[in-house]
Design a protein around this motif. Structure first.
Motif, PDB file in Angstrom:
ATOM      1  N   GLY A 194     -39.514 -13.295  -4.190  1.00  0.00           N
ATOM      2  CA  GLY A 194     -40.029 -12.698  -2.968  1.00  0.00           C
ATOM      3  C   GLY A 194     -38.956 -12.518  -1.915  1.00  0.00           C
ATOM      4  N   ASN A 195     -38.917 -11.364  -1.281  1.00  0.00           N
ATOM      5  CA  ASN A 195     -37.946 -11.023  -0.246  1.00  0.00           C
ATOM      6  C   ASN A 195     -36.505 -11.180  -0.735  1.00  0.00           C
ATOM      7  OD1 ASN A 195     -37.124 -10.101   2.278  1.00  0.00           O
ATOM      8  ND2 ASN A 195     -36.975 -12.171   3.111  1.00  0.00           N
TER       9      ASN A 195
ATOM     10  N   GLN B 202     -36.898  -6.266   2.288  1.00  0.00           N
ATOM     11  CA  GLN B 202     -36.791  -5.242   3.318  1.00  0.00           C
ATOM     12  C   GLN B 202     -35.610  -5.585   4.210  1.00  0.00           C
ATOM     13  OE1 GLN B 202     -38.808  -2.596   3.750  1.00  0.00           O
ATOM     14  NE2 GLN B 202     -40.647  -3.039   2.579  1.00  0.00           N
TER      15      GLN B 202
ATOM     16  N   TRP C  84     -50.135 -13.986  -5.072  1.00  0.00           N
ATOM     17  CA  TRP C  84     -48.886 -13.457  -5.631  1.00  0.00           C
ATOM     18  C   TRP C  84     -48.741 -13.955  -7.059  1.00  0.00           C
ATOM     19  CZ3 TRP C  84     -45.805 -14.562  -0.562  1.00  0.00           C
ATOM     20  CH2 TRP C  84     -45.938 -13.461   0.286  1.00  0.00           C
TER      21      TRP C  84
ATOM     22  N   ARG D 271     -43.000 -13.895  -9.197  1.00  0.00           N
ATOM     23  CA  ARG D 271     -41.919 -12.924  -9.060  1.00  0.00           C
ATOM     24  C   ARG D 271     -42.465 -11.489  -9.079  1.00  0.00           C
ATOM     25  NH1 ARG D 271     -37.741 -15.258 -13.481  1.00  0.00           N
ATOM     26  NH2 ARG D 271     -39.727 -15.738 -14.486  1.00  0.00           N
ATOM     27  N   ILE D 272     -41.642 -10.569  -8.600  1.00  0.00           N
ATOM     28  CA  ILE D 272     -42.028  -9.162  -8.542  1.00  0.00           C
ATOM     29  C   ILE D 272     -41.347  -8.441  -9.697  1.00  0.00           C
ATOM     30  CG2 ILE D 272     -42.009  -7.054  -7.150  1.00  0.00           C
ATOM     31  CD1 ILE D 272     -41.725  -8.902  -4.682  1.00  0.00           C
TER      32      ILE D 272
ATOM     33  N   ASP E 149     -47.199  -7.040  -1.739  1.00  0.00           N
ATOM     34  CA  ASP E 149     -46.053  -7.758  -2.285  1.00  0.00           C
ATOM     35  C   ASP E 149     -44.997  -8.017  -1.214  1.00  0.00           C
ATOM     36  OD1 ASP E 149     -47.205  -7.706  -4.797  1.00  0.00           O
ATOM     37  OD2 ASP E 149     -46.283  -5.786  -5.320  1.00  0.00           O
ATOM     38  N   ASP E 150     -44.331  -9.150  -1.318  1.00  0.00           N
ATOM     39  CA  ASP E 150     -43.271  -9.500  -0.364  1.00  0.00           C
ATOM     40  C   ASP E 150     -41.925  -8.981  -0.858  1.00  0.00           C
ATOM     41  OD1 ASP E 150     -43.479 -11.305  -2.463  1.00  0.00           O
ATOM     42  OD2 ASP E 150     -42.709 -12.996  -1.311  1.00  0.00           O
ATOM     43  N   THR E 151     -41.824  -7.672  -0.968  1.00  0.00           N
ATOM     44  CA  THR E 151     -40.596  -7.043  -1.428  1.00  0.00           C
ATOM     45  C   THR E 151     -39.488  -7.194  -0.390  1.00  0.00           C
ATOM     46  OG1 THR E 151     -41.402  -4.947  -0.537  1.00  0.00           O
ATOM     47  CG2 THR E 151     -41.766  -5.352  -2.884  1.00  0.00           C
TER      48      THR E 151
ATOM     49  N   ASN F 264     -28.785  -1.940  -4.968  1.00  0.00           N
ATOM     50  CA  ASN F 264     -29.997  -1.734  -5.753  1.00  0.00           C
ATOM     51  C   ASN F 264     -29.568  -1.298  -7.152  1.00  0.00           C
ATOM     52  OD1 ASN F 264     -32.016  -2.109  -3.618  1.00  0.00           O
ATOM     53  ND2 ASN F 264     -31.062  -0.292  -2.724  1.00  0.00           N
TER      54      ASN F 264
ATOM     55  N   SER G 264     -40.883  -4.972 -12.286  1.00  0.00           N
ATOM     56  CA  SER G 264     -40.994  -3.511 -12.258  1.00  0.00           C
ATOM     57  C   SER G 264     -40.127  -2.896 -13.350  1.00  0.00           C
ATOM     58  CB  SER G 264     -40.573  -2.953 -10.887  1.00  0.00           C
ATOM     59  OG  SER G 264     -39.225  -3.292 -10.604  1.00  0.00           O
TER      60      SER G 264
ATOM     61  N   ALA H  87     -33.897  -7.015  -6.455  1.00  0.00           N
ATOM     62  CA  ALA H  87     -34.156  -7.215  -7.878  1.00  0.00           C
ATOM     63  C   ALA H  87     -32.866  -7.206  -8.686  1.00  0.00           C
ATOM     64  CB  ALA H  87     -35.102  -6.135  -8.395  1.00  0.00           C
TER      65      ALA H  87
END
Length: 604
Positions: free
Chosen positions: A462-463, A541, A419, A441-442, A537-539, A48, A444, A466
């Motif tokens: 997604g999934n 995991q 999304w 896209r996600i 959101d499909d973060t 991360n 942040s 980042a």
């Protein structure tokens, strides 16, 4: 009808379900040949990466990169101990936003906090753990050399110290504690956890653990001279909850804790008085006697602040004797007594404001209400509803103000029906809203450099984990800066889908489906529900991808949470989502997790 037993049991649902399913993983065999399975070992090594600080000119980024493996060794028995620091090692990276080149500052991962660039970007200050305490260090970018900040005798750095550079970059503000504090804090924790008998009385003003937690506010503030290596005290030891230096370096403002007893209405609640003191030395004066019930927002120049109280907005500066009320009427209570009709109540609710952000010089204020976002003249109270958002429309997009640069206001954008996420800009002068980024896209952690020319942010498919990106403010030149997890290209990660359904109350809800990696349409799969409150959101995991690599479908259902009745809300949300998965042909209503966990033939 309420579900008192379910309310208690569902708190443990996520842990119980995931533990049970992980035990079953060997029962399912993957068949894909092109890529390797994603395993529990892989979960530990996913990196991360995040931005810690950006230099004022946007040229340099200080970033950290860490994995779950870097946190192994946590001593859970010491949580709540003010002198304990759970392991959290990381690589410290310096990235050139122009070339994309990256440099590691340490040969091995270290536990660090509070990375801060000097105003000219030539030095990077941080706190690095050494033994059982942190020590402040300064890295010279040009020479790649380190300077350890020498502390006064019998003093150590406060681990929650905010590192603040003076505008000239010749001094660094640091928070300190006495060695005696550390001794007392450790002994107090041992008494609460190890003593044979612990006695407390209702006559004590603070709950024991609240009192212990509040010890973290006991700090003094010092200024470290980078050239001479000398340290002078700026604020004597007190319960110092926060502090800041004005942009011109002339004034220190800080919040001093004056809480008299545990606040049972606000979790970890505290009451502060706001103080101001010349940075060069002199007497402190009180700006605000109490912050109870309000949250202050400050302008970038550090000389203006605003807040909302009882739905009305107040603005002021460090030079004013009292705050100015710029919305509502001062005799509002008297007016309300004259008109207690329902229409009057509705009007009053619509005119309640919250303070969101001040402009750099404090002359404009962004505020929010049930009708959306407003630009308010801090001097006159004249206001403009620049973004209409109906609070009752649960499917309207969400916006959040993140930056303000001149006439440009930057807001994150997120659809609540599909999304689609990104960044938009509102220009105050032209009164135009412009889309800068909008896709699936996600996004942040948007950070705008102080000179207002460079954006740094995180983005992920997604999934997927980042990575860091950099862009100009028009987002015409977007460049990727990191590839933190190249190993995942060879791993099988599941595809995702956003689903919608009606719960038992007829309310539209959404959930995220993570499909088995070998998913075949029409085939039914054992399904696990990851239960909490709101999922959209499909973060990425890690645990979910282990499950989907072993034949499970995983669903994260959104729940319309009702305070005080989480169990009932979860039952409604989960059963509705389960029915949707059965309708889609993904989940098999005849297969029960309990039976696979060793239950009897009747499934109980």
């Amino acid at each position: 009808m309420r579900y008192p037993i379910i309310r208690r049991l569902f708190v443990f649902a996520r842990i119980v379900i995931f533990t049970a399913v992980l035990a079953l993983i060997p029962l399912f065999v993957s068949t894909a040949q092109n890529q390797a399975p994603f395993t529990a070992e892989d979960v530990l090594d996913v990196m991360n990466v995040s931005v810690a600080d950006v230099s004022d000119d946007g040229r340099w980024i200080a970033a950290t990169a860490a994995s779950l493996r870097d946190r192994i060794g946590i001593d859970n028995s010491r949580f709540g101990d003010p002198t304990y620091f759970a392991p959290s090692n990381t690589d410290v990276l310096v990235i050139d936003t122009q070339t994309g080149k990256s440099q590691k500052l340490f040969t091995e991962k270290r536990q660090v906090r509070q990375l801060k660039w000097s105003p000219d970007g030539s030095r990077l200050a941080m706190l690095a753990l050494k033994g059982e305490t942190f020590e402040p260090m300064i890295w010279e970018r040009a020479t790649n050399k380190w300077q350890t900040v020498k502390l006064p005798p019998s003093k150590s750095i406060a681990e929650n110290s905010e590192l603040t550079w003076t505008p000239s970059g010749d001094h660094l503000l640091i928070a300190l504690r006495s060695d005696e504090w550390r001794k007392q804090a450790r002994e107090r924790f041992l008494v609460e956890t190890k003593a044979t008998v612990v006695v407390h009385s209702t006559k004590e003003p603070f709950l024991a653990w609240d009192d212990l937690r509040r010890m973290a506010a006991v700090r003094s503030l010092a200024a470290y001279d980078v050239k001479s290596g000398e340290t002078r005290e700026v604020i004597a030891q007190t319960k110092l909850n926060s502090y800041d230096l004005s942009e011109d370096g002339a004034l220190l403002t800080y919040q001093e804790d004056i809480t008299k007893k545990t606040d049972y209405e606000v979790i970890f609640g505290s009451e502060n008085q706001v103080m101001a003191k010349p940075a060069a030395g002199g007497e402190a004066r009180t700006l605000l006697k109490s912050t109870k019930g309000i949250t202050l927002i400050w302008s970038r120049d550090g000389r203006h602040y605003a807040y909302a109280k009882d739905g009305n907005l107040f603005t002021t500066s460090v030079d004013d004797k009292e705050a100015r009320q710029i919305t509502g009427k001062k005799d509002e209570k008297t007016e309300a007594a004259k008109d207690d009709s329902k229409d009057a109540d509705k009007k009053k609710e619509k005119e309640k404001f919250s303070a969101v952000r001040l402009s750099a010089k404090g002359n404009w204020l962004i505020a929010s209400s049930k009708e959306g976002l407003w630009l308010v003249d801090a001097a006159t109270g004249a206001k403009e509803n620049f973004l209409k958002m109906n609070e009752e429309d649960k499917e309207a997009p969400r916006y959040q103000v993140i930056e303000w640069n001149g006439d440009d206001i930057y807001l994150t954008y997120a659809s609540r029906t599909k999304w689609e996420r990104g960044l938009v800009k509102y220009n105050h002068a032209s009164k135009q809203m412009t889309d800068l980024l909008k896709d699936a896209r996600i996004y942040s952690n948007f950070k705008l450099s102080k000179d207002g020319k460079t954006f740094v942010f995180s983005a992920a498919e997604g999934n997927r984990p980042a990575d860091l990106f950099v862009a100009d403010t028009a987002f015409k030149n977007v460049r990727r800066l990191t590839e933190a997890n190249p190993q995942l290209k060879a791993k099988r990660l599941s595809k995702t889908e956003l689903i919608s359904y009606l719960d038992v109350d007829g309310t539209r809800s959404y959930g995220v489906v993570y499909y088995p990696v070998d998913y075949e349409p029409g085939k039914k799969y054992p399904t696990v529900f990851n239960i909490y409150e709101q999922f959209f959101d499909d973060t990425f995991q890690g645990t979910i991808n282990v499950l989907t690599n072993n034949g499970f479908a995983v669903v994260q259902p959104s729940v319309n949470f009702e305070q005080g009745f989480p169990g009932e809300a979860w039952v409604k949300g989960v059963t509705a989502a389960a029915n949707k998965l059965i309708e889609m042909g993904v989940a098999d209503q005849d297969r029960r997790l309990a039976r696979r966990c060793g239950a009897g033939p009747d499934g109980r």
